[in-house]
Design an enzyme around this catalytic site. Structure first.
Site, PDB file in Angstrom:
ATOM      1  N   GLU A  86     -26.271  59.620   2.242  1.00 59.85           N
ATOM      2  CA  GLU A  86     -25.262  59.180   1.278  1.00 59.85           C
ATOM      3  C   GLU A  86     -24.594  60.323   0.509  1.00 59.85           C
ATOM      4  O   GLU A  86     -24.660  60.385  -0.731  1.00 59.85           O
ATOM      5  CB  GLU A  86     -25.873  58.167   0.305  1.00 59.85           C
ATOM      6  CG  GLU A  86     -26.277  56.871   0.991  1.00 59.85           C
ATOM      7  CD  GLU A  86     -26.601  55.752   0.021  1.00 59.85           C
ATOM      8  OE1 GLU A  86     -26.821  56.037  -1.174  1.00 59.85           O
ATOM      9  OE2 GLU A  86     -26.625  54.586   0.458  1.00 59.85           O
ATOM     10  N   GLU A 107     -28.349  51.819   6.204  1.00 54.01           N
ATOM     11  CA  GLU A 107     -28.969  51.080   5.101  1.00 54.01           C
ATOM     12  C   GLU A 107     -28.189  49.806   4.814  1.00 54.01           C
ATOM     13  O   GLU A 107     -26.961  49.815   4.799  1.00 54.01           O
ATOM     14  CB  GLU A 107     -29.024  51.924   3.809  1.00 54.01           C
ATOM     15  CG  GLU A 107     -30.062  53.010   3.791  1.00 54.01           C
ATOM     16  CD  GLU A 107     -30.134  53.715   2.439  1.00 54.01           C
ATOM     17  OE1 GLU A 107     -29.751  53.087   1.415  1.00 54.01           O
ATOM     18  OE2 GLU A 107     -30.553  54.876   2.407  1.00 54.01           O
TER      19      GLU A 107
END
Length: 460
Positions: A180, A281
């Site tokens: 991320e 995710e």
């Protein structure tokens, strides 16, 4: 096994045959502050010997042969392994790699291989923090990785170290170099990916790289032509799977279309370049009886429906996925620590305090503290209207505020209080606390596992 997975057009393939990776990530201890902060306080309370003992046993129990056997029995074939750069080096000794760095990582990779499960190694926290959120373990809300070349150099060296270690292990599906990332300028991330790809290939020409999009895996607008043997990865959390959703999820045509649009936007780059998709995710959070919500079971049923909606969308495009997460203390995991375990009994008062203060950044219900924070957010907005477009702009004033005040300042301050619960514990007591996370002492989230098992059985 010597046949490595590789990218072939729009597919990940094994021996020339398409393979969809389906699984979960490890994580879910639940503590205040950033990881290095709570470890710092536990070290003060326990002393070096007991501190080392506790974390060694905690990591040992967290994933064992029993976990892998259960995981494989569901038909799942891949575990994402988040690691912190601090497992490999210390900030005061950069480039000096710890001899124990691979101890538990090797153990889990080998256990998974024994059960026919691939692993993806994910650098969840890079030197300097690659994103502005708490889980990059930077200790602030600054992603300093992007403004200090030394942090990037150290990350390259860490990945060379990891790749050299696993270059001959075909049960490692590949490497996820940055979890991320948040590059405010957008151009530095693609440049770093080009650099890290070349560096890893120089020592390991085999393994796939799984490359997250910018701004928490959602933005590929500045990406150019795809790098060879790379899978580009989005993260696809649904607002309907968290407290205070936009509306009750009923599975209506409009709600399904909403999820389809969001996933299509996040994966437009992959479709345009003709590559595979890995959703690294996603997944709802779940209510527990201890939350004090009478309708907690009904709420959870709507969140299972959100999950089934998303999995149906992914199946249409043969998307590989890794749900967040496998094991925790009852918030989101496929299995979770028994509420009557030594760990939960020990820290239950602190968990209640965390909930009342909306201390967690992840999926918390901030209703109890809105009367405090909403006026502050409005004050910020009036004083500096530009805060609503501050990067990342989707956060708005409210999220920027609680990230800094609750998730950084307050959470850091409460790390010592959390650690105090461990004071005076003997090694036998610490072992019992750590053993709370062993598979045989955990509860299975049956409905979630049924959904994942059914999806794992879909034909590619």
């Amino acid at each position: 096994m010597t046949n490595f997975l590789k990218v072939d057009g729009a597919h990940i393939v094994r021996d020339g045959h398409p393979l969809v990776l389906k699984g979960a990530a490890l994580g879910g201890w639940s503590y205040p502050g950033h990881e290095h902060q709570v470890r710092r306080e536990l070290l003060k309370v326990l002393g070096e010997e007991k501190y080392a003992f506790f974390f060694d046993k905690f990591l040992e129990y967290f994933f064992t042969d029993a976990d892998a056997a259960f995981f494989a029995a569901l038909g799942l074939n891949c575990v994402r392994l988040p690691v912190n750069y601090r497992h490999f080096e210390d900030d005061m000794a950069p480039g000096v790699f710890k001899t124990e760095g691979f101890k538990h990582l090797d153990r889990v990779v080998d256990i998974c291989a024994k059960h026919g499960i691939y692993t993806v190694i994910d650098l969840h926290a890079a030197p300097g923090a690659q994103n502005v959120d708490w889980h990059s373990d930077g200790g602030s809300n600054q992603a300093l990785f992007w403004v200090h070349k030394d942090f990037q150099d150290r990350t390259v060296a860490i990945w060379e170290h990891i790749a050299r270690h696993y270059r001959d292990n075909a049960w490692v599906a590949g490497y996820n170099p940055l979890n991320e990332p948040t590059d405010e300028e957008h151009t530095r991330l693609p440049a770093f990916y080009a650099r890290i790809e070349a560096a890893i290939r120089a020592v390991d020409p085999h393994h796939i790289l799984f490359l997250d999009g910018n701004t928490f895996g959602m933005d590929f607008s500045a990406f150019g032509p795809p790098l060879p043997n790379c899978v580009y990865a989005c993260h696809d959390y649904s607002n309907y799977g968290f407290p205070n959703p936009p509306a009750a999820f009923t599975g209506s045509a409009e709600q399904v279309a909403y999820h389809e649009r969001h996933f299509a936007r996040k994966t437009e780059y992959m479709r345009r370049v003709g590559g595979p998709v890995w959703n690294g995710e996603f997944g709802p959070v779940y209510q527990q009886p201890s939350d004090g919500i009478p309708e907690w079971e009904e709420i959870n049923e709507t969140r299972y429906a959100v999950l089934e909606c998303q999995l149906g969308i992914y199946a249409k495009s043969h998307t590989s996925w890794s749900i967040w997460l496998y094991k925790d203390i009852g918030f989101q995991g496929m299995v979770y620590v028994n509420p009557d375990s030594a760990y939960i009994r020990l820290v239950e008062p602190f968990l209640k305090k965390k909930r009342a203060l909306a201390l967690d950044a992840w999926g918390c219900d901030d209703t109890p503290v809105r009367a405090i924070f909403d006026p502050m957010a409005e004050w910020l907005r009036k004083a500096a209207p530009s805060i609503d477009t501050r990067y990342p702009p989707t956060w708005r004033a409210e999220k920027h505020l609680f990230r800094i005040v609750r998730n950084c300042l307050l959470s850091d301050e409460l790390c010592a209080e959390y650690a105090s619960y461990f004071a005076g514990k003997s090694e036998a007591e610490l072992d019992e606390i750590a053993r709370s996370f062993a598979f045989e002492n955990c509860v299975k989230r049956e409905r979630l596992n049924q959904i994942l098992q059914a999806d794992a059985a879909r034909e590619v």
